[in-house]
Motif scaffolding. Structure first.
Motif, PDB file in Angstrom:
ATOM      1  N   ALA A 255      -8.649 -14.858   2.524  1.00 19.10           N
ATOM      2  CA  ALA A 255      -8.345 -16.201   1.917  1.00 19.10           C
ATOM      3  C   ALA A 255      -9.076 -15.864   0.488  1.00 19.10           C
ATOM      4  O   ALA A 255      -9.123 -16.224  -0.933  1.00 19.10           O
ATOM      5  N   GLY A 256     -11.036 -15.352   0.108  1.00 21.58           N
ATOM      6  CA  GLY A 256     -11.406 -15.123  -0.410  1.00 21.58           C
ATOM      7  C   GLY A 256     -11.245 -13.622  -1.413  1.00 21.58           C
ATOM      8  O   GLY A 256     -11.405 -13.873  -2.467  1.00 21.58           O
ATOM      9  N   ARG A 257     -10.991 -13.096  -0.950  1.00 21.72           N
ATOM     10  CA  ARG A 257     -10.911 -11.543  -1.298  1.00 21.72           C
ATOM     11  C   ARG A 257      -9.535 -12.579  -2.415  1.00 21.72           C
ATOM     12  O   ARG A 257      -9.031 -12.161  -3.803  1.00 21.72           O
ATOM     13  N   ILE A 258      -8.156 -13.611  -2.282  1.00 19.84           N
ATOM     14  CA  ILE A 258      -7.337 -14.203  -2.886  1.00 19.84           C
ATOM     15  C   ILE A 258      -7.661 -14.605  -3.894  1.00 19.84           C
ATOM     16  O   ILE A 258      -7.558 -14.233  -4.914  1.00 19.84           O
ATOM     17  N   VAL A 259      -8.369 -15.508  -3.484  1.00 19.16           N
ATOM     18  CA  VAL A 259      -8.809 -16.578  -4.744  1.00 19.16           C
ATOM     19  C   VAL A 259      -9.734 -15.209  -5.493  1.00 19.16           C
ATOM     20  O   VAL A 259      -9.564 -15.642  -6.785  1.00 19.16           O
ATOM     21  N   ALA A 260     -10.519 -14.222  -5.372  1.00 18.00           N
ATOM     22  CA  ALA A 260     -11.055 -13.385  -6.412  1.00 18.00           C
ATOM     23  C   ALA A 260     -10.049 -12.735  -7.092  1.00 18.00           C
ATOM     24  O   ALA A 260     -10.481 -12.244  -7.882  1.00 18.00           O
ATOM     25  N   VAL A 261      -8.883 -12.117  -6.410  1.00 17.95           N
ATOM     26  CA  VAL A 261      -8.454 -11.815  -7.297  1.00 17.95           C
ATOM     27  C   VAL A 261      -7.118 -12.511  -8.548  1.00 17.95           C
ATOM     28  O   VAL A 261      -7.061 -12.152  -9.078  1.00 17.95           O
ATOM     29  N   MET A 262      -7.193 -14.077  -7.918  1.00 17.69           N
ATOM     30  CA  MET A 262      -6.725 -14.955  -8.814  1.00 17.69           C
ATOM     31  C   MET A 262      -8.137 -15.316 -10.155  1.00 17.69           C
ATOM     32  O   MET A 262      -6.761 -15.254 -11.620  1.00 17.69           O
ATOM     33  N   GLN A 263      -9.416 -15.257 -10.069  1.00 14.92           N
ATOM     34  CA  GLN A 263     -10.153 -15.054 -10.729  1.00 14.92           C
ATOM     35  C   GLN A 263     -10.046 -13.768 -11.118  1.00 14.92           C
ATOM     36  O   GLN A 263     -10.293 -14.298 -12.828  1.00 14.92           O
ATOM     37  N   GLY A 264     -10.188 -13.288 -10.875  1.00 10.42           N
ATOM     38  CA  GLY A 264     -10.190 -11.540 -12.110  1.00 10.42           C
ATOM     39  C   GLY A 264      -9.012 -11.238 -12.849  1.00 10.42           C
ATOM     40  O   GLY A 264      -9.376 -11.461 -14.070  1.00 10.42           O
ATOM     41  N   ALA A 265      -7.845 -11.522 -12.515  1.00 12.46           N
ATOM     42  CA  ALA A 265      -6.136 -11.993 -13.396  1.00 12.46           C
ATOM     43  C   ALA A 265      -6.945 -13.224 -14.343  1.00 12.46           C
ATOM     44  O   ALA A 265      -6.083 -12.576 -15.738  1.00 12.46           O
ATOM     45  N   SER A 266      -7.542 -13.530 -14.395  1.00 11.06           N
ATOM     46  CA  SER A 266      -7.636 -15.143 -14.752  1.00 11.06           C
ATOM     47  C   SER A 266      -8.694 -14.844 -16.240  1.00 11.06           C
ATOM     48  O   SER A 266      -8.294 -15.051 -17.065  1.00 11.06           O
ATOM     49  N   MET A 267      -9.591 -13.494 -15.705  1.00  9.51           N
ATOM     50  CA  MET A 267     -10.273 -13.472 -16.783  1.00  9.51           C
ATOM     51  C   MET A 267      -9.745 -12.478 -18.035  1.00  9.51           C
ATOM     52  O   MET A 267      -9.874 -12.360 -18.805  1.00  9.51           O
ATOM     53  N   LEU A 268      -9.019 -11.364 -16.998  1.00  8.62           N
ATOM     54  CA  LEU A 268      -8.352 -10.672 -17.864  1.00  8.62           C
ATOM     55  C   LEU A 268      -6.743 -11.218 -18.955  1.00  8.62           C
ATOM     56  O   LEU A 268      -6.681 -11.100 -19.759  1.00  8.62           O
ATOM     57  N   GLY A 269      -6.600 -12.326 -18.401  1.00 13.61           N
ATOM     58  CA  GLY A 269      -4.772 -12.896 -19.245  1.00 13.61           C
ATOM     59  C   GLY A 269      -6.334 -14.276 -20.250  1.00 13.61           C
ATOM     60  O   GLY A 269      -5.223 -13.414 -21.089  1.00 13.61           O
ATOM     61  N   ARG A 270      -7.129 -14.564 -19.573  1.00  9.83           N
ATOM     62  CA  ARG A 270      -7.767 -15.415 -21.144  1.00  9.83           C
ATOM     63  C   ARG A 270      -7.642 -13.986 -22.604  1.00  9.83           C
ATOM     64  O   ARG A 270      -7.428 -14.379 -23.749  1.00  9.83           O
ATOM     65  N   VAL A 271      -7.717 -13.281 -22.186  1.00  9.73           N
ATOM     66  CA  VAL A 271      -8.423 -11.592 -22.991  1.00  9.73           C
ATOM     67  C   VAL A 271      -6.584 -11.586 -23.400  1.00  9.73           C
ATOM     68  O   VAL A 271      -6.279 -11.627 -24.668  1.00  9.73           O
ATOM     69  N   ALA A 272      -6.181 -11.400 -22.942  1.00  8.20           N
ATOM     70  CA  ALA A 272      -4.739 -10.987 -23.354  1.00  8.20           C
ATOM     71  C   ALA A 272      -4.121 -11.912 -24.076  1.00  8.20           C
ATOM     72  O   ALA A 272      -3.371 -11.739 -25.365  1.00  8.20           O
ATOM     73  N   LEU A 273      -3.752 -13.201 -23.523  1.00  8.66           N
ATOM     74  CA  LEU A 273      -3.540 -14.308 -23.785  1.00  8.66           C
ATOM     75  C   LEU A 273      -3.479 -14.640 -24.934  1.00  8.66           C
ATOM     76  O   LEU A 273      -3.132 -15.167 -26.558  1.00  8.66           O
ATOM     77  N   GLY A 274      -4.866 -14.755 -25.856  1.00 10.00           N
ATOM     78  CA  GLY A 274      -5.988 -14.638 -26.371  1.00 10.00           C
ATOM     79  C   GLY A 274      -5.065 -13.566 -27.607  1.00 10.00           C
ATOM     80  O   GLY A 274      -4.604 -13.791 -28.388  1.00 10.00           O
ATOM     81  N   TRP A 275      -5.294 -12.333 -26.989  1.00 11.97           N
ATOM     82  CA  TRP A 275      -4.645 -11.229 -28.399  1.00 11.97           C
ATOM     83  C   TRP A 275      -2.954 -11.945 -28.873  1.00 11.97           C
ATOM     84  O   TRP A 275      -2.936 -11.839 -29.565  1.00 11.97           O
ATOM     85  N   VAL A 276      -2.410 -12.288 -27.880  1.00 10.64           N
ATOM     86  CA  VAL A 276      -1.000 -12.259 -28.220  1.00 10.64           C
ATOM     87  C   VAL A 276      -0.379 -13.266 -29.423  1.00 10.64           C
ATOM     88  O   VAL A 276      -0.061 -13.470 -29.694  1.00 10.64           O
ATOM     89  N   ALA A 277      -1.292 -14.351 -28.979  1.00 15.63           N
ATOM     90  CA  ALA A 277      -0.999 -16.177 -29.766  1.00 15.63           C
ATOM     91  C   ALA A 277      -1.732 -15.480 -30.985  1.00 15.63           C
ATOM     92  O   ALA A 277      -0.461 -16.080 -32.072  1.00 15.63           O
ATOM     93  N   ASP A 278      -2.789 -14.973 -30.987  1.00 17.24           N
ATOM     94  CA  ASP A 278      -3.313 -13.612 -33.008  1.00 17.24           C
ATOM     95  C   ASP A 278      -1.981 -13.537 -33.316  1.00 17.24           C
ATOM     96  O   ASP A 278      -1.476 -13.762 -34.853  1.00 17.24           O
ATOM     97  N   ARG A 279      -0.774 -12.378 -32.686  1.00 16.93           N
ATOM     98  CA  ARG A 279       0.283 -12.185 -32.483  1.00 16.93           C
ATOM     99  C   ARG A 279       0.581 -12.592 -32.951  1.00 16.93           C
ATOM    100  O   ARG A 279       1.934 -12.059 -33.768  1.00 16.93           O
ATOM    101  N   ILE A 280       1.789 -13.898 -32.378  1.00 16.68           N
ATOM    102  CA  ILE A 280       2.299 -15.019 -32.377  1.00 16.68           C
ATOM    103  C   ILE A 280       2.248 -15.577 -34.104  1.00 16.68           C
ATOM    104  O   ILE A 280       3.305 -16.129 -34.434  1.00 16.68           O
ATOM    105  N   GLY A 281       0.862 -16.669 -34.125  1.00 16.48           N
ATOM    106  CA  GLY A 281       0.849 -16.833 -34.761  1.00 16.48           C
ATOM    107  C   GLY A 281       1.085 -18.282 -34.772  1.00 16.48           C
ATOM    108  O   GLY A 281       0.294 -18.953 -35.852  1.00 16.48           O
ATOM    109  N   HIS A 282       1.561 -19.013 -33.859  1.00 14.98           N
ATOM    110  CA  HIS A 282       1.214 -20.343 -33.686  1.00 14.98           C
ATOM    111  C   HIS A 282       1.304 -20.991 -31.792  1.00 14.98           C
ATOM    112  O   HIS A 282       2.095 -20.855 -31.150  1.00 14.98           O
ATOM    113  N   ALA A 283      -0.578 -20.687 -32.119  1.00 17.50           N
ATOM    114  CA  ALA A 283      -0.636 -21.421 -31.108  1.00 17.50           C
ATOM    115  C   ALA A 283      -0.356 -22.014 -30.357  1.00 17.50           C
ATOM    116  O   ALA A 283      -0.202 -21.662 -28.472  1.00 17.50           O
ATOM    117  N   LEU A 284      -0.002 -23.362 -30.433  1.00 22.04           N
ATOM    118  CA  LEU A 284       0.468 -24.394 -29.801  1.00 22.04           C
ATOM    119  C   LEU A 284       1.429 -24.500 -29.336  1.00 22.04           C
ATOM    120  O   LEU A 284       2.089 -24.395 -28.231  1.00 22.04           O
TER     121      LEU A 284
END
Length: 399
Positions: A255-284
Motif C-alpha cells: 500500500a505504501g508503494r502504491i501511494v508512493a507511485v501516486m505521489q511520484g506520478a502527481s509530481m510529473l503530472g504537475r510539470v507536464a500538465l503545466g506545459w500542456v496548459a501553456d501550449r493550449i493557452g486557455h488554462a480554465l
C-alpha cells in the motif's frame, strides 16, 4: 546573483515549497513517538493535523497585510521560522499545550501559496508562466517523498530528538539559503502595512480577502474548481492505502508503494500538465477538461484496479497524474486573472476555500463509507462531484 529574474524566483520558491512540505509531512510520520513524548494517546495525532489545518487557514485568511509589509521572500522566511519554532514546541512534553506548535507549523506553511504566486507572477515569462508555477507546486510531492524516504530511517538510526533537530536545522539553513534572493525579488514591495500584526486577529481582513474573489468574472469558477479538486485530492491521499488493503488485500508495504507511485506520478503530472496548459493557452478550459479526466481516472482505479498488480499500480499512477496534478495550472490561472496588486490576496482567498474542501472531503468520504460500507462507492461519488463541476464549468465557458 547573476541569474535571470524568473530563474531566481523559481529557485527560491521551489526550495521553500519543498522544505516546507518536507517538514509538515514529517509530523504525521513522527506521530507515535511525538505523542508518547507529550504523554498523549497515539490517536491525538489527529488533533495535531487539525491544529495544523487551522494554522494554514489562519495565515491564508489574515496574513495578507504581513505579506504586504515584509515582502514575499521575507514572509517565506518568517514562515520557515514559524515552522521551526512549531516543531520545537511540539517536540516538548507539554501535553495539550504542545498543540500550539502544530498551529505554528500550519501558520508557517500558509505563506507558500500567496507569497510564491506574487513572486512568480512578477518574474515568470507569460508564455511559460503555467509551467513555472507547476514546477514550483511539484515541490509539495517532492517534499513528501523526501520525508517518507528520510524521516523514518533517521528515527530508527538516531532517535526522535536528533531527527527533530535535523529538520529544524534544515528549516533554519533554508532561511539563510534564500536570503540572497530577497533583494531582487522583494525590491518592489511598496510602502508596507505597519498594522500587519493586529491584522492577524482581524475578521475584517478575512472578509476583505474573500471579497477580492469578485475582482474578475472567472475567479468564482476557479475557486469552485479548486475546492472540488481539493476534495478529490485529499480523499485520494487519505484513503488510497486503506482502500487497497481492504479491497485488494494488499500488505501495508505494498500500500505504501502504491501511494508512493501516486505521489511520484502527481509530481510529473504537475510539470507536464503545466506545459500542456501553456501550449493550449486557455488554462480554465484545460482545468474543466482535467476535472472530467481526473474523475474517469479515479473511476478506473475503482473499477479496473482488480485486474492484477500492474493494473492497480497503473491506475494509481494515472489518478495521481491527473487528479493530484492540477495545482500549478490552477495557481497560475488565479494569478493571471487577478488584478496585479491583488495577486496574493486572491490566491490566499481561493486557497482558503480549497483548504476547506480538503477538510470537508475526507469527512464526507468517511460518512459515505459508514453509510454504504464501500470505499469504492465513496471514491466514485467524490469523483462524480468533480466530473459534474468540470462539465458545468465547460458549459459555462461555452456560454
Amino acid at each position: 546573483m547573476n541569474l535571470p529574474l524568473w530563474v531566481s524566483a523559481l529557485v527560491a520558491t521551489l526550495i521553500v515549497q519543498t522544505v516546507s512540505a518536507f517538514a509538515s509531512m514529517a509530523v504525521p510520520l513522527l506521530g507515535p513517538p511525538l505523542m508518547a513524548r507529550a504523554g498523549l494517546p497515539l490517536e491525538s495525532i489527529g488533533l495535531v493535523s487539525a491544529m495544523t489545518s487551522v494554522g494554514i487557514c489562519w495565515c491564508l485568511a489574515c496574513g495578507g497585510p504581513m505579506l504586504g509589509h515584509h515582502g514575499a521572500v521575507r514572509t517565506l522566511q518568517i514562515g520557515l521560522a514559524c515552522t521551526a519554532a512549531g516543531l520545537l514546541v511540539l517536540s516538548q512534553p507539554l501535553g495539550v499545550l504542545g498543540l500550539l506548535g502544530a498551529l505554528a507549523i500550519g501558520f508557517g506553511v500558509g505563506p507558500n501559496t500567496p507569497a510564491g504566486s506574487q513572486i512568480l507572477m512578477r518574474a515568470a515569462p507569460p508564455r511559460h508562466r503555467t509551467l513555472i508555477f507547476s514546477i514550483k507546486q511539484a515541490g509539495v510531492p517532492l517534499g513528501g517523498a523526501l520525508a517518507g524516504l528520510i524521516v523514518a530511517p533517521l528515527v530508527l538510526a538516531q532517535g526522535l530528538t536528533v531527527t527533530l533537530w535535523t529538520i529544524i536545522a534544515v528549516m533554519l539553513v533554508t532561511i539563510l539559503v534564500v536570503q540572497p534572493f530577497r533583494r531582487p525579488l522583494d525590491g518592489q514591495r511598496g510602502e508596507g502595512h505597519p498594522g500587519w500584526a493586529r491584522a492577524l486577529l482581524s475578521p475584517a481582513v478575512l472578509v476583505r480577502s474573500v471579497r477580492h474573489l469578485g475582482a474578475h468574472p472567472s475567479l468564482p469558477l476557479l475557486t469552485g474548481l479548486g475546492a472540488s479538486f481539493s476534495m478529490m485530492q485529499s480523499c485520494l491521499m487519505a484513503f488510497t492505502a486503506t482502500y487497497v488493503v481492504t479491497r485488494h488485500d494488499a500488505s501495508l508495504a505494498e500500500a505504501g508503494r502504491i501511494v508512493a507511485v501516486m505521489q511520484g506520478a502527481s509530481m510529473l503530472g504537475r510539470v507536464a500538465l503545466g506545459w500542456v496548459a501553456d501550449r493550449i493557452g486557455h488554462a480554465l478550459r484545460h482545468l474543466a477538461v482535467q476535472a472530467v479526466v481526473s474523475a474517469l481516472a479515479v473511476g478506473l482505479l475503482v473499477l479496473a484496479g482488480d485486474q492484477g498488480s500492474w493494473a492497480l499500480y497503473s491506475c494509481a499512477a494515472l489518478a495521481g497524474f491527473t487528479a493530484i496534478g492540477w495545482n500549478g495550472v490552477h495557481m497560475a490561472e488565479l494569478a493571471r486573472v487577478a488584478p496585479p496588486h491583488l495577486v496574493s490576496d486572491v490566491t490566499s482567498a481561493a486557497s482558503l476555500f480549497g483548504f476547506v474542501g480538503s477538510i470537508c472531503g475526507p469527512l464526507a468520504f468517511t460518512l459515505l463509507v459508514t453509510w454504504s460500507g464501500s470505499y469504492g462507492l465513496a471514491f466514485l461519488l467524490v469523483a462524480g462531484q468533480l466530473a459534474g463541476f468540470g462539465m458545468a464549468s465547460a458549459v459555462f465557458l461555452r456560454r
